[in-house]
Design an enzyme around this catalytic site. Sequence first.
Site, PDB file in Angstrom:
ATOM      1  N   LYS A  16      71.496  53.651 -80.707  1.00 62.11           N
ATOM      2  CA  LYS A  16      72.313  53.647 -79.485  1.00 62.11           C
ATOM      3  C   LYS A  16      73.605  52.864 -79.659  1.00 62.11           C
ATOM      4  O   LYS A  16      74.681  53.329 -79.293  1.00 62.11           O
ATOM      5  CB  LYS A  16      71.530  53.028 -78.315  1.00 62.11           C
ATOM      6  N   THR A  17      73.484  51.651 -80.188  1.00 61.79           N
ATOM      7  CA  THR A  17      74.675  50.810 -80.331  1.00 61.79           C
ATOM      8  C   THR A  17      75.659  51.435 -81.307  1.00 61.79           C
ATOM      9  O   THR A  17      76.876  51.407 -81.093  1.00 61.79           O
ATOM     10  CB  THR A  17      74.290  49.395 -80.787  1.00 61.79           C
ATOM     11  N   LYS A  46      77.203  46.417 -71.357  1.00 61.63           N
ATOM     12  CA  LYS A  46      75.757  46.373 -71.579  1.00 61.63           C
ATOM     13  C   LYS A  46      75.192  45.524 -70.437  1.00 61.63           C
ATOM     14  O   LYS A  46      75.283  44.294 -70.473  1.00 61.63           O
ATOM     15  CB  LYS A  46      75.431  45.766 -72.935  1.00 61.63           C
ATOM     16  N   SER A  65      68.229  41.541 -73.983  1.00 66.92           N
ATOM     17  CA  SER A  65      67.231  40.555 -74.395  1.00 66.92           C
ATOM     18  C   SER A  65      67.347  40.381 -75.904  1.00 66.92           C
ATOM     19  O   SER A  65      68.116  41.077 -76.566  1.00 66.92           O
ATOM     20  CB  SER A  65      65.827  41.009 -73.995  1.00 66.92           C
ATOM     21  N   GLU A  93      75.851  50.926 -72.331  1.00 66.17           N
ATOM     22  CA  GLU A  93      74.658  51.056 -73.170  1.00 66.17           C
ATOM     23  C   GLU A  93      73.464  50.434 -72.460  1.00 66.17           C
ATOM     24  O   GLU A  93      73.468  49.254 -72.117  1.00 66.17           O
ATOM     25  CB  GLU A  93      74.837  50.373 -74.531  1.00 66.17           C
ATOM     26  N   GLY A  94      72.430  51.238 -72.235  1.00 67.30           N
ATOM     27  CA  GLY A  94      71.206  50.731 -71.635  1.00 67.30           C
ATOM     28  C   GLY A  94      70.413  49.902 -72.632  1.00 67.30           C
ATOM     29  O   GLY A  94      70.781  49.774 -73.800  1.00 67.30           O
ATOM     30  N   ALA A  95      69.308  49.347 -72.159  1.00 67.33           N
ATOM     31  CA  ALA A  95      68.443  48.525 -73.010  1.00 67.33           C
ATOM     32  C   ALA A  95      67.143  49.274 -73.270  1.00 67.33           C
ATOM     33  O   ALA A  95      66.413  49.588 -72.329  1.00 67.33           O
ATOM     34  CB  ALA A  95      68.151  47.186 -72.344  1.00 67.33           C
TER      35      ALA A  95
END
Length: 222
Positions: free
Chosen positions: A15-16, A37, A41, A126-128
């Site tokens: 993703k990143t 973002k 975590s 960008e989700g986690a």
Amino acid sequence: MEIVFVSGTGTEVGKTYVAKQLAVAQRDAGVRVGVYKPVASGCIRQPRNSETNSVAPADQLVSADALKLWEAAGRPLDLDAVCPQRFEASVAPDEAARRSGQRVDVDLLTRGADCWRDHCDTLIIEGAGGLLSPIADELLNIDLFRRFRGAKLYLVAANRLGVIHEVIATCRAAASSQVTVSRLYLTASGPTADESGQSNAEQIRHWLPELDLREVAWGQGC
């Protein structure tokens, strides 16, 4: 402001990397790009350093992914604008927050993007974790995406054995929530693909013919 929300079929799928390459491509095209973002975590403690954020307090938590996004976008605003909520434990954000005696601020997840409106034409979020991963108490990434009205959803999946199931399951879960995946990036998981890597894209296109699928080779831009 156009919004692109980058999520994945799971963790460690690229993703990143995809978000970074999208930011670079936007900059090269002369577009003002922002990166966001909402929560991270697995952050590390890092002393104040002009190479990361000149206005950060000493010994702050830094998200490595947020730092990469910020650099790819040309360091607009500051790291607090990129990632306003950061937690140390390497678990889902909601659990990481609990372990630190805090809670993820649900309103800030979306409100934090407001500072970008006058500073970019395209905001890459960008989700986690994966699209169905928890990001806050009672909130999954897909729920967060739906709060950004008009946003496009880009899904990232690693081109390896098992990805066909991961993509179909994720896309069907999204559809059941009236969410459309605008694009899929199938990313190389290493310099040498496993045997399935040669046919995964074809199989996914067979099962999801309407999906805009783009393959990303090892070290290739988007």
